[in-house]
Design a protein around this motif. Structure first.
Motif, PDB file in Angstrom:
ATOM      1  N   HIS A  22       6.880   1.685   8.666  1.00 20.32           N
ATOM      2  CA  HIS A  22       5.694   2.053   8.118  1.00 20.32           C
ATOM      3  C   HIS A  22       4.543   1.208   8.642  1.00 20.32           C
ATOM      4  CE1 HIS A  22       3.102   3.793   4.736  1.00 20.32           C
ATOM      5  NE2 HIS A  22       2.392   2.207   5.145  1.00 20.32           N
ATOM      6  N   GLU A  23       4.967  -0.066   8.405  1.00 15.27           N
ATOM      7  CA  GLU A  23       3.662  -0.906   9.172  1.00 15.27           C
ATOM      8  C   GLU A  23       3.465  -0.688  10.514  1.00 15.27           C
ATOM      9  OE1 GLU A  23       1.465  -2.201   7.183  1.00 15.27           O
ATOM     10  OE2 GLU A  23       2.487  -1.770   5.382  1.00 15.27           O
ATOM     11  N   HIS A  59       1.494   2.599  11.314  1.00 14.70           N
ATOM     12  CA  HIS A  59       0.171   2.069  11.179  1.00 14.70           C
ATOM     13  C   HIS A  59      -0.422   1.606  12.597  1.00 14.70           C
ATOM     14  CE1 HIS A  59      -0.864   2.750   7.075  1.00 14.70           C
ATOM     15  NE2 HIS A  59      -0.098   2.230   6.505  1.00 14.70           N
ATOM     16  N   ASN A  98      -6.697   2.256   4.551  1.00 19.69           N
ATOM     17  CA  ASN A  98      -6.213   3.457   5.102  1.00 19.69           C
ATOM     18  C   ASN A  98      -6.183   4.617   4.183  1.00 19.69           C
ATOM     19  OD1 ASN A  98      -4.806   2.672   7.433  1.00 19.69           O
ATOM     20  ND2 ASN A  98      -3.281   1.491   6.382  1.00 19.69           N
ATOM     21  N   GLU A 150      -1.551   7.140   4.994  1.00 19.41           N
ATOM     22  CA  GLU A 150      -0.384   6.785   4.394  1.00 19.41           C
ATOM     23  C   GLU A 150       0.808   7.444   4.576  1.00 19.41           C
ATOM     24  OE1 GLU A 150       0.052   3.616   3.521  1.00 19.41           O
ATOM     25  OE2 GLU A 150      -1.919   2.913   3.538  1.00 19.41           O
ATOM     26  N   SER A 204      -2.641  -3.233   2.708  1.00 20.89           N
ATOM     27  CA  SER A 204      -1.077  -3.502   2.175  1.00 20.89           C
ATOM     28  C   SER A 204      -0.332  -2.188   2.084  1.00 20.89           C
ATOM     29  CB  SER A 204      -1.323  -4.281   1.187  1.00 20.89           C
ATOM     30  OG  SER A 204      -1.331  -3.201  -0.068  1.00 20.89           O
ATOM     31  N   PHE A 205       0.997  -2.570   2.090  1.00 22.39           N
ATOM     32  CA  PHE A 205       1.927  -1.427   1.851  1.00 22.39           C
ATOM     33  C   PHE A 205       1.765  -0.631   0.639  1.00 22.39           C
ATOM     34  CE2 PHE A 205       6.057  -0.172   0.853  1.00 22.39           C
ATOM     35  CZ  PHE A 205       6.404   0.916   1.917  1.00 22.39           C
ATOM     36  N   ARG A 231       4.655   9.896  -2.557  1.00 17.50           N
ATOM     37  CA  ARG A 231       5.331   9.646  -1.070  1.00 17.50           C
ATOM     38  C   ARG A 231       6.639   9.566  -1.315  1.00 17.50           C
ATOM     39  NH1 ARG A 231       1.816   3.962   0.068  1.00 17.50           N
ATOM     40  NH2 ARG A 231       3.265   4.095   1.989  1.00 17.50           N
TER      41      ARG A 231
HETATM   42 ZN   LIG Z   1       0.578   1.775   4.736  1.00 14.65          ZN
END
Ligand SMILES: [Zn+2]
Length: 375
Positions: free
Chosen positions: A227-228, A231, A277, A282, A329-330, A340
């Motif tokens: 996921h990161e 981004h 974000n 996301e 941050s996540f 999600r």
């Molecule tokens: Zn994120």
């Protein structure tokens, strides 16, 4: 009898012109002003639309182009006395047409401008995405490096650890693929009990040990990592920035001029990493991250189960975690974690049905070859 504001151009007047009014009677057009009176009989009258964009209606006497009366009031062409003189009708019609063409041109220009602006807003995301592509990843990397050295002062890095080796063992090929686009993916583990991970512009990803400790499997850690990294690869840092600059800077980037962006970054400074974000980013990071995992043959279900762990934690704990960390941050509070999870579960169902179809095809092919061999 109607009067219309008008200007008389006459060589005998001081300055060559004067403002006054015109009116019509059965014989012709009359101009009156304190300095000058002037008239043209219908028999000798010529009518023309002229001036910039045919904005004015000119009245002149045949054979005398030196003297003319003009007005910006186009309703003059509908004047009853003027229109009742039949010989003038073709000229009145022609002038009206020419004057109307100005309105049409103006309408077209206005519509074009409106269309341009509305499309800028409608397709803003697409424009931002292609503008982001014009900015080299190396440039983002430089900003990421600066941020990292600032962060390093507060962080205790876990060095020479097995965590890093384990990640690299599964993710190396996947990183290599993304690095072809100019990014430089580096994963750092830092000693911090809070559950968090975030990416810096250009490719550095920081995972806090609290996250690893709370993960039930490696797939969960890799889920967060993917996921990161999404981004980074989806250029969310620079796209957030572009989303905050004006249309002018955005259009400049489209034409290859990134100086306005450089100036903005200069003023935004280190805050590039703290631009939140968006909800859309996301979801995009979840989706892209999921695809990375599938392509790398890593079970993507870890993403879902990790979110479920987060969701089961008390709300207070999550919120306090978020407020202590960077916005990137996540554990971004928006969109809702449950949303999600639901979106990822939909992807899981699709993946499972695709796998099922794939297995059925394999089975059919196998049986088919068995039948063929028996024949
Ligand atoms: Zn994120």
């Amino acid at each position: 009898m109607e009067n219309y504001s008008a200007i008389l151009i006459h060589p005998e007047i001081e300055g060559g012109r004067c403002a006054g009014e015109i009116y019509f009677n059965a014989n012709g057009v009359f101009f009156t002003a304190t300095q000058k009176q002037y008239s043209i009989a219908f028999n000798y009258l010529e009518i023309k639309a002229g001036g910039a964009g045919n904005r004015f209606i000119f009245f002149t006497q045949k054979g005398n182009s030196e003297i003319s009366i003009y007005t910006a009031d186009r309703s003059v062409l509908r004047n009853q006395e003027l229109c009742s003189y039949p010989q003038l009708l073709p000229e009145i019609k022609k002038s009206s047409r020419r004057a109307r063409s100005l309105y049409i041109t103006l309408a077209i220009v206005a519509a074009t401008i409106l269309l341009l602006f509305s499309s800028l807003f409608l397709f803003k995301d697409n424009i931002i995405e292609s503008a982001a592509k014009k900015i080299p990843p190396k440039w983002e990397h430089k900003i990421g490096d600066k941020l990292f050295s600032a962060l390093s002062l507060n962080y205790v890095l876990v060095k020479g650890d097995s965590l890093h080796k384990e990640v690299m063992a599964v993710a190396k090929a996947w990183f290599d693929e993304i690095e072809k686009e100019g990014f430089d993916i580096e994963v750092y583990f830092v000693k911090d009990a809070t559950i968090n991970a975030f990416a810096l512009p250009g490719g550095k990803v920081i995972i806090q040990t609290g996250l690893v400790e709370n993960a039930k499997s490696w797939e969960e850690v890799l889920g967060v990592l993917s996921h990161e990294i999404a981004h980074v690869s989806r250029r969310h840092h620079i796209r957030s920035l572009l989303n905050n600059v004006g249309i002018y800077a955005l259009v400049s980037v489209m034409f290859g001029d990134i100086s306005a962006i450089i100036a903005t970054v200069g003023s935004v400074g280190g805050n590039l990493a703290t631009l939140a974000n968006s909800r859309a980013f996301e979801y995009e990071a979840d989706e892209t991250g999921w695809n990375y995992l599938v392509q790398s043959e890593i079970n993507p279900n870890g993403m879902i189960t990790f979110f479920e762990t987060l969701e089961s934690q008390t709300k207070t704990k999550l919120d306090s975690t978020v407020s202590n960390t960077l916005d990137l941050s996540f554990l971004s509070t928006h969109p809702d974690t449950q949303d999600r999870i639901n979106k990822l579960k939909e992807k899981k169902v699709r993946l499972q049905s695709n796998l099922l179809i794939y297995q059925i095809i394999l089975l059919l092919l196998k049986n088919h070859s068995l039948i063929m061999s028996k024949l």
